[in-house]
Design an enzyme around this catalytic site. Structure first.
Site: not given
Lengths: 421, 76
Positions: A122, A281, A312
């Site tokens: 990520c 993020h 996500n």
């Protein structure tokens, strides 16, 4: 904490693609016992709404390749001027060689352009920017194509409500160039490797050697493939799947990530007022807001719309967030922070004032993407020498024929387009 | 913040439709899931400056226990 300042790196363009297929959580009411109220609760607390998901044939490299093609055509980039291709990926097409070589060939990049993968999750976009910026600042490279791709949604059981509604897929391409004029970017990277087991795929590499052509390993897999373990939350999870300790990761996120952001602000000597947006993020709305508050930012400056609309999409989530910012929004001193598996928290202050930022585009499946059956059949024929190897993108067919011709792999590349049967 | 105000806040943190009472056992709440625990962690950090950890929340059983985690920052 690693702190760094670069003064000659310009981010020229950012492109993001997402798969066309969109899933909305309100269409999945059967997984919530038919209760729209439960979905409303999830939407309010975590921001679950829509996500864009790839099919089983599409790989992270395909998404990144499509974003790269868009970038090259949108800014009319001379492919031969690119001197490094970095592909940040955690699910490569093949374990070796670097999938970057595959993309390099498909894009028809020059022999003077190096290529490699970097394995990050990520935090991968910020981490990739950091590596590429080092290469430019050192003077060795002038123009770097940084690609990111991930398909975390693929393979998740839709009834797994801890994971399925969270993840979306995506691919991004970012162009970094050497700039004579001073353009400042600053980075802070905090490496918390003690947490490497908090998000991990324990059964995905050589730590778990399992060769299904061996009877012993085949039997072992046959016994364990459906094994479920009860986690402390009282939920059954598959033993052989990826593992994430959500609460431990949340713990890390609200304790460590705001500190990285604060440290970077202190290092840059900028005030919060000088930061137009904190692009985090897009883990989920709850996490984004917890980090934003922890870093003492006004939540108006901390967007989470990318999570609501695209899910996500791991290392693509910050470029997705940037792509959704208003066109006329100020983009100098954008503070971006990626965090996740490693564990790592990586923040950067970027100047995107003169950056071409594309809208979020739908992924167009490249012609070379085929079904698993076709893929295996193609490899049967490549191994037996019936068809030529792929490769030879760009203008390098002649050289390819000379090099591979002597080994019997003659003729133009089939480019995995298996149409003979 | 006093206890009565906190109980109203808690109802919102857990996105619960029924009132929370001091003596309630959290494990009897359908909403006492990982999301709620994360919300509590974030709320405590923001509003009380208290960094509650995962371990702390695993030892909590009642609403009263949750109140004591603030270390006296919720008055009677």
């Amino acid at each position: 904490m690693t702190l760094a300042t670069f003064k000659h790196v310009k981010i020229s363009a950012i492109e993001t693609v997402v798969p066309e297929k969109e899933i909305c959580i309100y269409d999945e009411v059967e997984y919530y016992g038919g209760s729209v109220k439960k979905i409303d609760r999830m939407r309010k607390m975590v921001g679950f709404y829509k996500r864009h998901v790839a099919d089983n044939e599409t790989t992270p490299a395909d998404l990144a390749y499509d974003a790269a093609k868009n970038l090259i055509s949108d800014i009319n980039l001379d492919k031969n001027s690119i001197d490094a291709l970095i592909f940040v990926v955690q699910q490569p097409d093949v374990i070796n060689p670097s999938t970057a070589y595959f993309i390099h060939d498909k894009l028809g990049l020059s022999d003077d352009c190096i290529a490699t993968d970097i394995n990050q999750g990520c935090a991968g976009w910020v981490f990739g920017l950091y590596m590429a910026s080092q290469m430019i600042e050192s003077g060795t490279h002038k123009k770097i194509l940084l690609l990111n791709g991930d398909t975390p949604s693929v393979g998740i059981d839709p009834s797994n409500r801890n994971a399925a509604p969270i993840f979306g897929d995506g691919g991004t391409a970012t162009l970094l160039e050497y700039s004579e004029n001073e353009i400042v970017s600053q980075f802070a990277i905090d490496t918390k490797s003690y947490g490497f087991e908090a998000i991990v795929s324990p059964f995905s590499g050589t730590r778990f050697r399992c060769d299904i052509s061996k009877d012993e390993d085949f039997e072992f897999l046959a016994k364990t493939r459906n094994e479920k373990i009860m986690n402390p939350e009282g939920k059954e999870v598959p033993l052989l799947g990826g593992y994430m300790n959500g609460l431990a990761v949340f713990d890390f996120t609200i304790k460590v990530v705001p500190e990285t952001i604060k440290k970077l602000l202190e290092y840059s000597k900028l005030t919060r007022e000088q930061i137009p947006y904190l692009c985090l993020h897009q883990a989920n709305k709850q996490i984004i807001q917890a980090v934003g508050s922890g870093a003492e930012f006004d939540l108006e400056k901390v967007p989470y719309q990318a999570f609501e609309n695209y899910g996500n999409n791991t290392m693509c989530s910050i470029p997705t967030t940037i792509g959704l910012l208003p066109k006329d929004a100020p983009k100098k001193n954008l503070l971006c922070c990626g965090f996740g598996n490693g564990l790592i928290s990586a923040a950067a202050i970027l100047n995107l004032e003169n950056t071409f930022i594309s809208d979020i585009k739908n992924f167009r499946k490249p012609e070379y993407v085929v079904s698993r059956e076709q893929y295996v059949n193609t490899w049967r024929d490549k191994i037996s020498g019936k068809i030529s190897l792929s490769g030879g993108g760009g203008n390098r067919q002649d050289e390819r024929t000379i090099l591979l011709g002597s080994y019997g792999f003659v003729g133009p590349s089939q480019n995995n387009n298996y149409t003979q049967k | 913040m006093n206890k009565a105000d906190f109980l109203v806040e808690l109802e919102d943190i857990l996105q619960r439709e029924e009132p929370c009472k001091e003596g309630d056992n959290l494990n009897d709440y359908e909403e006492w899931d990982s999301l709620s625990k994360m919300s509590v962690m974030a709320y405590y950090d923001k509003n009380f400056g208290v960094k509650v950890s995962l371990k702390d929340l695993q030892t909590v059983t009642t609403v009263e226990d949750l109140i004591s985690l603030t270390g006296g920052k919720i008055s009677d």
